[in-house]
Design a protein around this motif. Structure first.
Motif, PDB file in Angstrom:
ATOM      1  N   CYS A  47      41.464  37.182  36.281  1.00  0.00           N
ATOM      2  CA  CYS A  47      41.105  36.662  37.564  1.00  0.00           C
ATOM      3  C   CYS A  47      42.507  36.689  38.383  1.00  0.00           C
ATOM      4  CB  CYS A  47      40.851  35.094  37.230  1.00  0.00           C
ATOM      5  SG  CYS A  47      39.241  34.902  36.429  1.00  0.00           S
ATOM      6  N   CYS A  71      37.535  40.624  38.533  1.00  0.00           N
ATOM      7  CA  CYS A  71      36.625  40.058  39.697  1.00  0.00           C
ATOM      8  C   CYS A  71      37.702  40.507  40.997  1.00  0.00           C
ATOM      9  CB  CYS A  71      36.652  38.459  39.596  1.00  0.00           C
ATOM     10  SG  CYS A  71      37.968  37.394  39.403  1.00  0.00           S
ATOM     11  N   ILE A  83      26.973  38.138  44.795  1.00  0.00           N
ATOM     12  CA  ILE A  83      28.126  38.570  43.606  1.00  0.00           C
ATOM     13  C   ILE A  83      27.401  39.532  42.807  1.00  0.00           C
ATOM     14  CG2 ILE A  83      29.161  37.969  41.499  1.00  0.00           C
ATOM     15  CD1 ILE A  83      29.636  35.158  42.921  1.00  0.00           C
ATOM     16  N   CYS A  85      27.619  42.537  39.454  1.00  0.00           N
ATOM     17  CA  CYS A  85      28.498  42.822  38.201  1.00  0.00           C
ATOM     18  C   CYS A  85      28.296  44.345  37.920  1.00  0.00           C
ATOM     19  CB  CYS A  85      27.935  41.986  37.101  1.00  0.00           C
ATOM     20  SG  CYS A  85      28.807  42.218  35.396  1.00  0.00           S
ATOM     21  N   SER A  91      32.693  49.152  43.016  1.00  0.00           N
ATOM     22  CA  SER A  91      32.943  48.289  43.840  1.00  0.00           C
ATOM     23  C   SER A  91      33.058  48.868  45.413  1.00  0.00           C
ATOM     24  CB  SER A  91      34.170  47.613  43.470  1.00  0.00           C
ATOM     25  OG  SER A  91      35.212  48.438  43.601  1.00  0.00           O
TER      26      SER A  91
END
Length: 110
Positions: A47, A71, A83, A85, A91
């Motif tokens: 994080c 993240c 959001i 995954c 991404s």
């Protein structure tokens, strides 16, 4: 931030073994942290907000064959239903992860 994450993980699974690293990860110390504090880790949760440190952690996790969950930046994001995954390579629309991917390719050859 990491204490709150541990509380949430323990709420989900009280049998989970969570080790918190109360240290700032840097390019200079990441390999020793990986060897000493993450040696028995099954998964690393990242994080980190800083691009240089986040990239160093991701690269070190790859080099040490550790699974890592990272993240992206959440600044300005207001809809949690968006959001996703997925694999880091997929991404999109996150400048932080874009810069991490570029550095992983260019500097770490990953």
């Amino acid at each position: 931030k990491i204490d709150t994450m541990k509380e949430r993980l323990m709420d989900i699974n009280p049998m989970c073994n969570v080790t918190l690293v109360h240290d700032f990860i840097t390019v200079d110390n990441i390999h020793s942290i990986m060897r000493e504090q993450f040696k028995d880790a099954d998964v690393i949760l990242d994080c980190i907000d800083g691009q240089t440190e986040k990239t160093a952690l991701i690269a070190s996790a790859c080099l040490h064959n550790k699974t890592i969950v990272t993240c992206g930046g959440a600044a300005g994001r207001v809809d949690p239903t968006l959001i996703k995954c997925d694999d880091l390579s997929k991404s999109e629309q996150c400048r932080l992860l874009f810069r991490c991917k570029k550095t992983l390719r260019d500097e770490y050859k990953l």
